[in-house]
Design a protein around this motif. Structure first.
Motif, mmCIF file in Angstrom:
data_model
loop_
_atom_site.group_PDB
_atom_site.id
_atom_site.type_symbol
_atom_site.label_atom_id
_atom_site.label_comp_id
_atom_site.label_asym_id
_atom_site.label_seq_id
_atom_site.Cartn_x
_atom_site.Cartn_y
_atom_site.Cartn_z
ATOM 1 N N ASP A 7 -6.610 57.705 -11.539
ATOM 2 C CA ASP A 7 -6.815 57.945 -12.966
ATOM 3 C C ASP A 7 -6.296 56.769 -13.795
ATOM 4 O O ASP A 7 -6.943 56.344 -14.765
ATOM 5 C CB ASP A 7 -6.101 59.224 -13.403
ATOM 6 N N ALA A 8 -5.124 56.274 -13.404
ATOM 7 C CA ALA A 8 -4.554 55.134 -14.130
ATOM 8 C C ALA A 8 -5.457 53.915 -14.044
ATOM 9 O O ALA A 8 -5.628 53.175 -15.030
ATOM 10 C CB ALA A 8 -3.169 54.806 -13.569
ATOM 11 N N ILE A 13 -9.177 50.173 -16.642
ATOM 12 C CA ILE A 13 -10.455 49.462 -16.719
ATOM 13 C C ILE A 13 -11.137 49.725 -18.062
ATOM 14 O O ILE A 13 -11.628 48.804 -18.730
ATOM 15 C CB ILE A 13 -11.372 49.880 -15.556
ATOM 16 N N TYR A 14 -11.170 51.010 -18.449
ATOM 17 C CA TYR A 14 -11.800 51.340 -19.725
ATOM 18 C C TYR A 14 -11.049 50.696 -20.892
ATOM 19 O O TYR A 14 -11.651 50.049 -21.766
ATOM 20 C CB TYR A 14 -11.838 52.859 -19.936
ATOM 21 N N PHE A 15 -9.731 50.872 -20.909
ATOM 22 C CA PHE A 15 -8.936 50.417 -22.039
ATOM 23 C C PHE A 15 -8.988 48.897 -22.189
ATOM 24 O O PHE A 15 -9.269 48.369 -23.267
ATOM 25 C CB PHE A 15 -7.493 50.880 -21.860
ATOM 26 N N LEU A 16 -8.758 48.176 -21.100
ATOM 27 C CA LEU A 16 -8.763 46.722 -21.169
ATOM 28 C C LEU A 16 -10.164 46.186 -21.453
ATOM 29 O O LEU A 16 -10.332 45.197 -22.181
ATOM 30 C CB LEU A 16 -8.227 46.136 -19.862
ATOM 31 N N GLY A 17 -11.172 46.843 -20.883
ATOM 32 C CA GLY A 17 -12.541 46.416 -21.139
ATOM 33 C C GLY A 17 -12.911 46.579 -22.604
ATOM 34 O O GLY A 17 -13.557 45.705 -23.199
ATOM 35 N N PRO A 146 0.239 65.774 -23.347
ATOM 36 C CA PRO A 146 0.559 66.431 -22.074
ATOM 37 C C PRO A 146 0.283 65.545 -20.864
ATOM 38 O O PRO A 146 0.928 65.685 -19.830
ATOM 39 C CB PRO A 146 -0.361 67.659 -22.069
ATOM 40 N N LEU A 147 -0.652 64.623 -20.997
ATOM 41 C CA LEU A 147 -0.975 63.738 -19.880
ATOM 42 C C LEU A 147 0.134 62.726 -19.625
ATOM 43 O O LEU A 147 0.577 62.531 -18.492
ATOM 44 C CB LEU A 147 -2.289 63.007 -20.155
ATOM 45 N N LEU A 148 0.599 62.095 -20.703
ATOM 46 C CA LEU A 148 1.610 61.047 -20.562
ATOM 47 C C LEU A 148 3.031 61.598 -20.586
ATOM 48 O O LEU A 148 3.978 60.878 -20.258
ATOM 49 C CB LEU A 148 1.439 60.015 -21.689
ATOM 50 N N GLY A 341 -9.372 60.870 -10.531
ATOM 51 C CA GLY A 341 -10.535 60.011 -10.725
ATOM 52 C C GLY A 341 -11.456 60.591 -11.773
ATOM 53 O O GLY A 341 -11.782 59.920 -12.764
ATOM 54 N N VAL A 342 -11.874 61.839 -11.558
ATOM 55 C CA VAL A 342 -12.700 62.522 -12.554
ATOM 56 C C VAL A 342 -11.894 62.751 -13.826
ATOM 57 O O VAL A 342 -12.391 62.568 -14.946
ATOM 58 C CB VAL A 342 -13.243 63.852 -12.003
ATOM 59 N N ALA A 343 -10.638 63.150 -13.660
ATOM 60 C CA ALA A 343 -9.771 63.348 -14.822
ATOM 61 C C ALA A 343 -9.633 62.051 -15.609
ATOM 62 O O ALA A 343 -9.691 62.046 -16.842
ATOM 63 C CB ALA A 343 -8.401 63.847 -14.377
ATOM 64 N N GLY A 344 -9.466 60.938 -14.904
ATOM 65 C CA GLY A 344 -9.355 59.653 -15.582
ATOM 66 C C GLY A 344 -10.606 59.307 -16.370
ATOM 67 O O GLY A 344 -10.536 58.790 -17.486
ATOM 68 N N LEU A 345 -11.792 59.622 -15.791
ATOM 69 C CA LEU A 345 -13.050 59.357 -16.482
ATOM 70 C C LEU A 345 -13.163 60.199 -17.748
ATOM 71 O O LEU A 345 -13.573 59.698 -18.806
ATOM 72 C CB LEU A 345 -14.227 59.649 -15.550
ATOM 73 N N VAL A 346 -12.806 61.484 -17.666
ATOM 74 C CA VAL A 346 -12.922 62.357 -18.825
ATOM 75 C C VAL A 346 -11.898 61.984 -19.898
ATOM 76 O O VAL A 346 -12.182 62.052 -21.099
ATOM 77 C CB VAL A 346 -12.771 63.832 -18.403
#
Length: 521
Positions: A7-8, A13-17, A146-148, A341-346
């Motif tokens: 997830d990290a 990847i999303y954040f830096l991209g 809640p995630l962090l 993985g799925v959680a990270g995508l969502v």
């Protein structure tokens, strides 16, 4: 749930991209035209996708599922007229902002009614956008907290600051092209969430639909806060309660109002040509209902899932116990149900929903602050670079105010955030659509009649606020404040205009009756 390395990685990847793509456009900003309008070179398809992303926001990604989870589909009703309004906008509104040198909604109002009306409308826009962005930041912080495992207040700073970084530095091009990517990510996140629930329910999609239908969760019933049960809406037209025709009519007014704010008009003006600007509206009209429906259906799926897999949090949200808010259900689902993985995508999709809308708001606010207030009325005849620097300064300043507003929303108490958003938006923005409609559709109004109309509308808004805070007895459903406010503005202004009679003046290209034969650009 602790964040797994998969997830990290997805989030990184999303954040830096996103940040990298946004900052890439920094070097292209050589003028205010580049910074605020992307050099007027954006293709229509990209503008359309960015409009979808701006329309969705975290209000859709988190609040729509929350609302459908706790109630039903009643708040989908106002969206049904959205495609029709968008097609009307493509053919009747775009020409007003593609002829001549008009680049903002408030520049048009200045030409049509004078600087006083322009400043008033611009200030109302700034306040409405700060409220909207505060809402977006708050909802994203509710997910990240809640995630962090950190306080909501700190998540508000993280959520608002990240978007402000590339929106302030990269300008409108950065905002728009990141929105294109973010829109794809957030729609994918919604579809993946539905797919996981369908997989986890033994009977799959058919069982979800049958159980939800039987319980009335796919209906347009609304929640009675007294009994905690879904009840059918009243029939016909009424100002004291929600009915299907009134909610649809309310949607028309809301959608028209939305098309007259700078976040939309800025995109029309950034398109290469008028044809491309209209193409963007076709994209928006085609994508609106499916996208909203996807996230409403996600809320329905969540309800079915937690009927089969009860949890204390889901039960408390449905019962309204222990201060739990409906917007907590998506974060809970992501952190406790979705696989790594799925959680990270969502989560990335939720961040995309917030950042796409937030970036557009920051850019539009910076443009209005400089071009419609600062440059024409306070500091004139300075260099273009000076105004570009001031655009960045204003954008940064309002980003801080938005984060403070998000903290205030966190402290509020409401049944669902969709309710609060509609009521607050109605109280602030009542009458704005009528100002533009009077200007575009009639030759009646002038500055004098508009001042009378604004005065009547402000008096009506104060009355509505007194009802909202229970100072006086409730006379009408607060959902209809925007609808009634626009009616008050239109009628009072037109009556004043007929009595005062506007002075003869050149209205070329300022009303539908006075277009010249110059082609759209």
């Amino acid at each position: 749930m602790e964040l797994t390395w998969i997830d990290a990685l997805v989030l990184a990847i999303y954040f830096l991209g996103t940040i990298g793509l946004g900052l890439y456009f920094t070097k292209r900003n050589r003028s205010t035209d580049d910074y605020f309008l992307g050099g007027r070179s954006i293709p229509g398809w990209a503008v359309g996708i960015s409009l979808i992303g701006a329309m969705i926001s975290s209000v859709t990604f988190l609040a729509f599922p929350a609302d459908a989870f706790k109630t039903a589909w009643v708040r989908y009703l106002p969206t049904l007229t959205f495609p029709i309004v968008m097609l009307l906008a493509a053919y009747f509104f775009v020409p007003f902002f593609r002829r001549g040198t008009v680049t903002s909604a408030y520049q048009y109002l200045s030409l049509r009614f004078g600087p006083g009306i322009s400043i008033y409308a611009a200030c109302v826009f700034l306040l409405m956008q700060m409220v909207r962005c505060a809402t977006i930041i708050y909802l994203l912080a509710m997910l990240l907290s809640p995630l962090l495992g950190i306080r909501v207040e700190l998540c508000i700073i993280l959520a608002g600051g990240a978007t402000a970084l590339y929106a302030v530095k990269g300008g409108f091009s950065a905002v728009l092209w990141t929105e294109v990517v973010q829109t794809i990510v957030l729609i994918l996140g919604g579809l993946v969430s539905i797919a996981v629930i369908v997989y986890l329910i033994p009977g799959g999609l058919s069982q979800i639909i049958s159980e939800a239908w039987e319980a009335g969760k796919l209906s347009c019933m609304d929640l009675n806060p007294g009994t905690g049960k879904l009840e059918a809406l009243a029939e016909g037209f009424s100002l004291t309660q929600k009915t299907i025709p009134m909610l649809i009519l309310l949607g028309v007014v809301q959608h028209f109002t939305g098309k007259f704010d700078q976040t939309t008009i800025q995109r029309w003006c950034s398109a290469k040509t008028a044809k491309e600007a209209r193409k963007s509206m076709y994209f928006l009209a085609a994508g609106s209902l499916p996208v909203w429906g996807t996230f409403m259906f996600l809320g329905t799926c969540l309800w079915v899932y937690f009927q089969h897999n009860p949890s204390d949090v889901a039960t408390a949200i449905l019962n309204g116990a222990d201060g739990h808010k409906a917007e907590e259900i998506m974060p809970y689902f992501i952190t406790h149900v979705l696989p790594p993985g799925v959680a990270g995508l969502v989560i990335a999709a939720a961040m995309a929903a917030a950042m796409s809308a937030l970036g557009g708001c920051i850019s539009a606010i910076g443009m209005v602050s400089v071009n419609d207030i600062y440059r024409p009325y306070f500091v004139k005849n300075r260099s273009d670079k000076h105004y570009m620097r001031m655009g960045k300064a204003f954008s940064l300043g309002v980003s801080i105010l938005m984060m403070l507003g998000a903290w205030a929303f966190y402290l509020s108490d409401t049944k669902t955030f969709t309710d609060l958003g509609i009521i607050v938006g109605s109280l602030i923005g009542g009458g704005m659509a009528s100002i533009f409609l009077i200007g575009m559709l009639t030759r009646i109004g002038d500055t004098r009649s508009l001042i009378i109309g604004i005065g009547c509308t402000l008096a009506f808004t104060v009355w509505a606020m007194l009802m909202h805070f229970k100072v006086i007895e409730m006379q009408f459903e607060l959902y209809y404040t925007m609808l009634l406010g626009n009616a008050v503005m239109f009628v009072s202004t037109c009556v004043a205009g007929l009595i005062l009679k506007p002075k003869p003046r050149d209205l070329t290209n300022l009303t539908v009756w006075d277009f010249n034969d110059d082609p759209l650009v």
